[in-house]
Design an enzyme around this catalytic site. Structure first.
Site, short mmCIF file in Angstrom:
data_model
loop_
_atom_site.label_atom_id
_atom_site.label_comp_id
_atom_site.label_asym_id
_atom_site.label_seq_id
_atom_site.Cartn_x
_atom_site.Cartn_y
_atom_site.Cartn_z
N GLU A 128 0.84 -1.21 0.00
CA GLU A 128 0.00 0.00 0.00
C GLU A 128 0.88 1.25 0.00
OE1 GLU A 128 -2.93 0.58 3.25
OE2 GLU A 128 -2.36 2.69 3.06
N SER A 223 -0.02 -7.52 7.79
CA SER A 223 0.56 -6.59 8.78
C SER A 223 -0.49 -6.12 9.77
CB SER A 223 1.22 -5.39 8.09
OG SER A 223 0.25 -4.56 7.52
N SER A 266 -8.19 -9.57 6.54
CA SER A 266 -8.26 -10.49 5.41
C SER A 266 -8.76 -11.87 5.81
CB SER A 266 -6.88 -10.65 4.77
OG SER A 266 -6.22 -9.44 4.74
#
Ligand code: F3S
Length: 285
Positions: A128, A223, A266
């Site tokens: 990102e 993360s 996720s």
């Protein structure tokens, strides 16, 4: 045994949207489909998509070998050069960049146009952040630690715009911004940390402070899950990081009276429910 599942556990809005977009392309019979990097940090979901014919490109360079098809950009987003590359190759594009990330790209472009150097608070190696940086000019810097702030090539009074990786820890962001503020730059700070992350972190911290054991579910490379784990660990020493139910050792929670469960952005609902059902079934010793 009391089991508390965080309401904010699992897919956030952006990830759910991106995953749905891939399945939507499959349903429409689009072929071949490529995702630029795995669509989410979840091995099970990625495997399921692969079985349905979705191929993962490991890097933008691999686009050069693709002759036709549709490329899906995942929720993390990518830099401008990747859009250019897809266009140049004449490939179809489905942009599943999370709107909150897209907003940061727009901020970066606008602030550069207004003459500000952009500082991204985040992890340089995170896709990102790479993507956000890829919308900035050559002055753009990424900062993760307070020590780094002392060694940046900035001049006094320089015009800066500070933004954040959406999944960055809010307290660390605040400390870093404070450190920048003491150095006499002309700063605009835009807190671009996503609410989904903050809410998940706050809820996880609260639950972890009330239970005897805490389970954090998420992919190894996620993360945001790692950060959730760190937060929970501070409140509850018996915190376990698992990817799926298989990683859970029932003995780790069979002597406690209360267990909390949360999961990274996720983690599919199915996995959370599986863990929940099984933890409830564990007999206390
Ligand atoms: Fe988007 Fe926030 Fe998720 S930025 S991808 S909704 S964590």
């Amino acid at each position: 045994m009391e089991v508390v599942v965080a309401k904010t556990a699992g897919f956030c809005f952006g990830v759910e949207r991106a995953v749905n977009q891939v399945y939507c392309q499959i349903e429409q019979g689009v072929k071949p489909i490529y995702t630029l990097g795995p669509i989410i940090h979840n091995e099970e979901v990625v495997r399921d998509l692969e079985e349905k014919g979705v191929r993962v490109l490991a890097s933008p360079e691999e686009l050069d070998a693709v002759k036709e098809g549709t490329v899906i950009i995942r929720s993390h987003g990518v830099g401008k050069s990747v859009y250019d590359r897809i266009e140049k190759r004449g490939l179809c594009l489905v942009d599943a960049t999370c709107p909150f990330v897209k907003k940061i790209h727009e901020i970066v472009v606008k602030q550069n146009e207004e003459g500000r150097r952009v500082i991204i608070i985040g992890d340089e190696a995170h896709p990102e952040v790479e993507g956000i940086k890829g919308w900035g000019d050559e002055r753009t810097l990424v900062v993760k630690t307070e020590e780094q702030v002392d060694h940046l090539p900035l001049y006094p009074g320089e015009k800066l715009c500070i933004v954040s990786q959406t999944t960055f820890n809010y307290n660390k962001f605040k400390d870093l911004v404070e450190k920048f503020s003491k150095k006499g730059y002309d700063i605009i700070t835009l807190n671009t940390i996503c609410n989904a992350t903050q809410e998940r972190q706050v809820e996880a911290e609260h639950i972890a402070s009330q239970v005897e054991a805490m389970i954090v579910i998420g992919g190894r490379n996620s993360s945001n899950t790692r950060k959730l784990y760190e937060i929970c660990q501070k409140e509850c020493k018996n915190t376990y990081y698992i990817q799926t139910l298989d990683d859970l050792d029932p003995e780790s929670v069979n002597s406690v009276r209360s267990v909390g469960i949360t999961a990274g952005a996720s983690t599919p609902k199915k996995i959370i429910e599986e863990v929940h059902t099984n933890v409830r079934a564990i007999k206390r010793v």
